[in-house]
Design an enzyme around this catalytic site. Structure first.
Site, PDB file in Angstrom:
ATOM      1  N   ARG A  51      39.318  47.473  22.416  1.00  0.00           N
ATOM      2  CA  ARG A  51      38.325  48.576  21.608  1.00  0.00           C
ATOM      3  C   ARG A  51      37.262  48.012  21.905  1.00  0.00           C
ATOM      4  O   ARG A  51      36.785  47.004  22.228  1.00  0.00           O
ATOM      5  CB  ARG A  51      38.776  48.616  20.041  1.00  0.00           C
ATOM      6  CG  ARG A  51      38.496  47.281  19.348  1.00  0.00           C
ATOM      7  CD  ARG A  51      37.059  46.938  18.742  1.00  0.00           C
ATOM      8  NE  ARG A  51      37.022  45.645  18.300  1.00  0.00           N
ATOM      9  CZ  ARG A  51      36.587  44.655  18.842  1.00  0.00           C
ATOM     10  NH1 ARG A  51      36.042  44.842  20.285  1.00  0.00           N
ATOM     11  NH2 ARG A  51      36.353  43.534  18.558  1.00  0.00           N
ATOM     12  N   GLU A  83      29.186  44.833  12.838  1.00  0.00           N
ATOM     13  CA  GLU A  83      29.724  43.747  13.039  1.00  0.00           C
ATOM     14  C   GLU A  83      29.789  42.580  12.236  1.00  0.00           C
ATOM     15  O   GLU A  83      28.930  42.382  11.317  1.00  0.00           O
ATOM     16  CB  GLU A  83      28.976  43.319  14.526  1.00  0.00           C
ATOM     17  CG  GLU A  83      29.504  43.005  15.736  1.00  0.00           C
ATOM     18  CD  GLU A  83      30.522  43.900  16.168  1.00  0.00           C
ATOM     19  OE1 GLU A  83      31.583  43.814  15.775  1.00  0.00           O
ATOM     20  OE2 GLU A  83      30.317  44.595  16.882  1.00  0.00           O
ATOM     21  N   ASP A  86      40.341  45.315  14.647  1.00  0.00           N
ATOM     22  CA  ASP A  86      40.608  45.427  16.080  1.00  0.00           C
ATOM     23  C   ASP A  86      42.016  46.034  16.169  1.00  0.00           C
ATOM     24  O   ASP A  86      42.508  46.988  16.921  1.00  0.00           O
ATOM     25  CB  ASP A  86      40.739  44.158  16.529  1.00  0.00           C
ATOM     26  CG  ASP A  86      39.525  43.276  16.425  1.00  0.00           C
ATOM     27  OD1 ASP A  86      38.407  44.005  15.968  1.00  0.00           O
ATOM     28  OD2 ASP A  86      39.380  42.075  17.010  1.00  0.00           O
ATOM     29  N   SER A 113      33.898  34.168  25.685  1.00  0.00           N
ATOM     30  CA  SER A 113      34.038  33.487  24.551  1.00  0.00           C
ATOM     31  C   SER A 113      35.585  33.486  23.905  1.00  0.00           C
ATOM     32  O   SER A 113      35.787  34.672  23.437  1.00  0.00           O
ATOM     33  CB  SER A 113      33.151  34.044  23.693  1.00  0.00           C
ATOM     34  OG  SER A 113      33.052  33.547  22.029  1.00  0.00           O
TER      35      SER A 113
HETATM   36  C1  GLA Z   1      36.374  40.139  16.099  1.00  0.00           C
HETATM   37  C2  GLA Z   1      37.595  40.046  14.939  1.00  0.00           C
HETATM   38  C3  GLA Z   1      37.363  41.292  14.141  1.00  0.00           C
HETATM   39  C4  GLA Z   1      35.844  41.592  13.802  1.00  0.00           C
HETATM   40  C5  GLA Z   1      34.948  41.179  14.886  1.00  0.00           C
HETATM   41  C6  GLA Z   1      33.525  41.151  14.473  1.00  0.00           C
HETATM   42  O1  GLA Z   1      36.693  40.954  17.071  1.00  0.00           O
HETATM   43  O2  GLA Z   1      38.776  40.097  15.221  1.00  0.00           O
HETATM   44  O3  GLA Z   1      37.909  41.348  13.010  1.00  0.00           O
HETATM   45  O4  GLA Z   1      35.440  40.661  12.521  1.00  0.00           O
HETATM   46  O5  GLA Z   1      35.287  39.968  15.736  1.00  0.00           O
HETATM   47  O6  GLA Z   1      32.839  42.338  13.972  1.00  0.00           O
END
Ligand code: GLA
Length: 498
Positions: A55, A61, A208, A250
């Protein structure tokens, strides 16, 4: 037609077309390769395939784990898990065996995941455990675990902030369900896979997995939590989101104690410190987990029509938290407890406490309370009747503000991401920001459809050409590192005859 509601059953298809649309022929060749690898390793064809996409998060964020809604869309890149019942173990293989060597696990759903060893097979085991745990939570009789033969193939870049981990966990969970004849709704799968992924050592939120399962072609989603749900957001005509990979890798799991999990701890401590300053007892403050839970306390303090707004929350943080870091000792004194006692039984948080002795609370809370407002603002702009150019300008501004906040307040950007955002803006992006957890990985830029080709060319020149010249990437691979993306289909089980 696929639907994306939390109450819907998982999509099941017998053709590739509903998932891959125009790209079905390319997908067919890929599935044939996966099948061939499966046959070579296990002697005959898989019984089924499950696939789930990566995604890109458009806005919102690092706020999902604080209880706030986010606005992502599913991508066309995905992870496919081919599966068959057989043997008495879980044999997890990958088409790219050189990078991801074969791993073998027992069928015991109670087995531990060894987070000390960052082993790619852990994602499958996490999903496997998650399925059985969810059955137990629902009080349903679990079927006897069966051995599984598995061949995985992923096209989501790893360590790129595009949720390769959710893609493999969600696809694995659906494969395990299919092989055991278990049916859960999309919402259930989204929720238990989010919890299951924490076995891998990251205390992530639920964005996600939710979008990987509930994504739909052509539609971005406002994803909200407790309980998880997704509503459609139709993007303005002619808007394209271009994803570009900074190529700074990362890995969330490997850097969790210094990055991701540290931020989750900082937010909880900020929430507790705010609650105390707002008159809660130490005992009450220690129970608070998210900044969202502090909202009613802020509302009570600042009575009046604006008391429940992001503005009031930001004012409260400015007034009640001090600048600069809080030491462990200072927080322990405030809360009247050892932090190791506060987090008793929470292995990920305890690792954070072992690795850090100071915590930024004010900056983190300022980011969260501002960023969570940008999500409904973004949705409202999309739904408004304003002219397209005006909508795009406003969306771009929200994205730019989000990036600045991630960089300056949440400190989850990186030199490479900041440089890439600057190149994106110089190349004509209306808005540009890091996407996903950050500290490396990808940016997402809002670009007018008619400008996409020129934009991509300029970013290739401005950011990627140097990396090609330095031999870090090959010119012919550039299409994997920068691409325009439309919202793509969510997860599905595929009963294919190839
Ligand atoms: C990662 C985590 C998500 C979210 C993002 C930041 O992708 O898995 O749950 O916290 O970072 O928005």
């Amino acid at each position: 037609m696929p639907t994306g509601g939390a109450g819907d059953p998982i999509n099941v298809y017998s053709e590739l077309e509903p998932v891959y649309g125009d790209a079905t022929e390319t997908a067919r060749r890929r599935y044939e390769t996966i099948k061939a690898a499966f046959v070579e390793r296990f002697g005959s064809a898989p019984e089924a395939y499950a696939r789930s996409p990566g995604r890109v998060n458009l806005i919102g964020e690092h706020i999902d784990y604080e209880g706030y809604g986010v606005l992502p869309m599913a991508l066309a890149v995905d992870t496919v898990v081919a599966v068959r019942r057989g043997c008495d173990q879980l044999v997890v293989c990958n088409v790219d065996a050189a990078k991801y060597p074969e791993k073998v696990f027992s069928v015991d759903p109670a087995q531990e995941v060894d987070v000390g060893k960052h082993n790619w097979g852990n994602y499958f085991v996490a999903a496997y455990k998650g399925v059985f745990e969810h059955l137990a939570e629902k009080g349903q009789q679990a079927p006897a675990p069966v051995g599984l033969e598995i061949m995985v193939h992923g096209t989501v870049p790893t360590g790129g902030g595009l949720s390769s981990s959710a893609a493999i966990v969600c696809a694995s969970a659906m494969a395990v369900m299919r092989m055991h004849g278990i049916e859960f709704t999309k919402g259930e799968v989204a929720e238990f896979t989010a919890r299951a992924e924490r076995y891998v050592g990251v205390t992530s939120g639920g964005m996600d997995q939710a979008i990987s399962i509930m994504g739909m072609p052509g539609i971005a989603k406002l994803v909200e939590f407790n309980p998880v749900r997704a509503s459609d957001v139709v993007l303005p005509e002619g808007t394209v989101f271009v994803v570009a990979n900074s190529l700074a890798v990362s890995n969330k799991a490997e850097s969790a104690t210094k990055h991701y999990n540290l931020r989750v701890v900082e937010c909880r401590l900020a929430a507790a410190a705010l609650a105390l300053a707002l008159g809660q007892s130490r005992e009450e403050a220690r129970k608070i987990i998210t900044l969202k839970e502090v909202e009613p306390l802020i509302e009570a303090k600042y009575s009046g029509p604006k008391a429940s707004t992001s503005g009031a929350q930001l004012a409260a943080v400015q007034e009640l938290l001090h600048d600069g870091a809080y030491s462990t000792g200072e927080i322990e004194e405030l809360l009247g407890t050892k932090l190791t006692d506060l987090y008793e039984g929470n292995a990920s948080a305890l690792r954070v406490l072992g690795a850090n002795d100071s915590f930024e609370l004010k900056k983190r809370a300022l980011h969260v309370y501002a960023e969570k407002q940008r999500v409904p603002d973004f949705r409202d702009v999309c739904n408004s009747g304003a002219p397209v150019d005006e909508k795009m300008a406003k969306l771009g501004q929200l994205m730019d503000e989000s990036h600045a906040s991630c960089r300056d307040l949440y400190e989850c950007s990186s030199v490479e991401l900041d440089a890439l955002v600057q190149v994106n803006k110089g190349a004509g992006a209306i808005g540009s920001r890091l996407t996903g957890a950050g500290w490396g990985g990808c940016t997402v830029s809002l670009v007018r459809q008619e400008d996409v080709d020129a934009f991509i060319e300029k970013v290739k020149e401005g950011y990627f050409q140097g990396l090609v010249a330095a031999g870090r990437i090959k010119a012919e691979e550039l299409g994997e590192h920068i691409f325009a993306s439309k919202p793509a289909a969510g997860g599905a089980v595929l009963n294919l005859r190839l």
